[in-house]
Design a protein around this motif. Structure first.
Motif, PDB file in Angstrom:
ATOM      1  N   VAL A 145      37.143  38.446  51.071  1.00 30.82           N
ATOM      2  CA  VAL A 145      37.092  37.111  50.453  1.00 30.82           C
ATOM      3  C   VAL A 145      35.892  36.353  51.011  1.00 30.82           C
ATOM      4  O   VAL A 145      35.388  36.685  52.099  1.00 30.82           O
ATOM      5  N   SER A 149      37.550  30.707  52.176  1.00 26.48           N
ATOM      6  CA  SER A 149      38.447  30.837  51.027  1.00 26.48           C
ATOM      7  C   SER A 149      39.858  30.357  51.368  1.00 26.48           C
ATOM      8  O   SER A 149      40.297  30.440  52.518  1.00 26.48           O
ATOM      9  N   LYS A 160      45.297  33.923  41.530  1.00 25.97           N
ATOM     10  CA  LYS A 160      43.910  34.265  41.859  1.00 25.97           C
ATOM     11  C   LYS A 160      43.431  35.472  41.061  1.00 25.97           C
ATOM     12  O   LYS A 160      44.213  36.207  40.460  1.00 25.97           O
ATOM     13  N   GLY A 203      31.276  34.656  42.041  1.00 25.11           N
ATOM     14  CA  GLY A 203      32.384  33.767  41.703  1.00 25.11           C
ATOM     15  C   GLY A 203      33.267  34.211  40.560  1.00 25.11           C
ATOM     16  O   GLY A 203      34.186  33.493  40.171  1.00 25.11           O
ATOM     17  N   ASP A 206      38.018  36.167  43.041  1.00 22.61           N
ATOM     18  CA  ASP A 206      38.311  35.449  44.281  1.00 22.61           C
ATOM     19  C   ASP A 206      38.462  36.389  45.475  1.00 22.61           C
ATOM     20  O   ASP A 206      38.321  35.952  46.623  1.00 22.61           O
TER      21      ASP A 206
END
Length: 306
Positions: A145, A149, A160, A203, A206
């Motif tokens: 991650v 995050s 997510k 992006g 996640d």
């Protein structure tokens, strides 16, 4: 077939070499079977490799010959050397074929490649279709991650987007975990590890679920940009790796096991591990991944003397 050690190793290769040395080359090919016969006839062993499974099998950017490098590639080159000895050819060539997580097993089964030298988990389901060498590495599915995050654990995945690489065992591990915890998350798919990592970097995802050592490799290869990512400690699954080859090929299995026994007994197995996991990689970075207790025990069973 179990590991072959010491005098038994020499005896096995000598027996295979004797079988491959009648009066004529045509006769030599006739007495061989499976992959050894294919290699004797063609003069080539086909190695399937991954393009971004750092440090197991990958193509280094800017490398002149374009050939793959890595821990699994080094092990496979040792196997090819012993295949050459077994069939009595000192001119045995290598052809490299790129494979993906999705097509690697069909490529072995169909004969497109002879050895798959990457980061493939040797599990019971896959053993129904292909064979594996002794264990080369022990990994675990974890989550990558971005630093900072909101995801601090797999329990935070509700709502997510989690990317996995197509054809990997990580997807099944992730889906099983989400089902057990009754969490709803969107699972995305990347064509290879590089694309999956890119989806987190830009992006579109996640988190990225993959074997931990491969995640460390991707972070290391990203240079300064890699500092923006972290791997969470939770283990989602256990992943023992092996070199993959065709099933029901006892002659090749004997050579593969003999190669690993030789590398264990002369300590090259340890040196090769240290070359790729403790020392600097060609790009100057270090993974600093010590050998696990599970892998050390496996190597000791093969004959590695501590």
């Amino acid at each position: 077939m179990g590991p072959v050690r010491g005098p038994a190793l020499a005896a096995l290769l000598a027996a295979l070499l004797a079988a491959a040395s009648p009066a004529t080359p045509a006769g030599a090919v006739e007495v061989l079977t499976g992959t050894l016969r294919k290699a004797a006839a063609s003069g080539t062993v086909v190695i399937g490799y991954r393009t971004s499974s750092i440090p197991f099998s990958y193509v280094e950017e800017g490398r002149g010959d374009g050939h793959p490098i890595g821990y699994a590639i080094d092990l496979c080159l040792e196997i090819v050397d012993d295949i050459g000895k077994a069939i009595g050819r000192d001119d045995l060539g290598i052809r490299y074929e790129p494979v993906t997580s999705e097509n690697r097993i069909p490529a072995v089964v169909s004969g497109q490649i002879d050895l798959e030298c990457g980061s493939t988990t040797a599990n019971a389901e896959r053993r129904r279709s292909v064979a594996f060498s002794p264990v080369t590495f022990v990994s675990a599915t974890k989550l990558l991650v971005p630093r900072g995050s909101a995801i601090a654990s797999y329990r935070d995945l509700a709502g997510k987007r989690v990317v996995v690489t197509a054809g990997t065992t990580n997807e099944a591990a992730l889906r099983g975990l989400l089902a057990r915890l009754k969490l709803e998350a969107q699972i995305l798919t990347g064509r290879d590890h590089a694309e999956s990592f890119a989806m987190v970097r830009d992006g579109r995802a996640d988190a990225f679920a993959l074997d931990d050592v491969l995640l460390y490799g991707l972070i290391a290869s990203a240079g300064e940009a890699g500092r923006g990512f972290t791997v969470l400690p939770d283990k989602l699954s256990f992943e023992p790796y092996g070199i993959m080859f065709r099933k029901d090929d006892p002659a090749l299995a004997g050579v593969v096991n003999a190669t690993f026994a030789r590398l264990a007994e002369n300590r090259e197995l340890r040196w090769t591990y240290e070359k790729w996991f403790l020392k600097r990689l060609p790009n100057g970075t270090r993974l600093n991944v010590p050998m696990s207790d599970e892998l050390r025990t496996s190597f000791q069973v093969l004959g590695l003397d501590e």
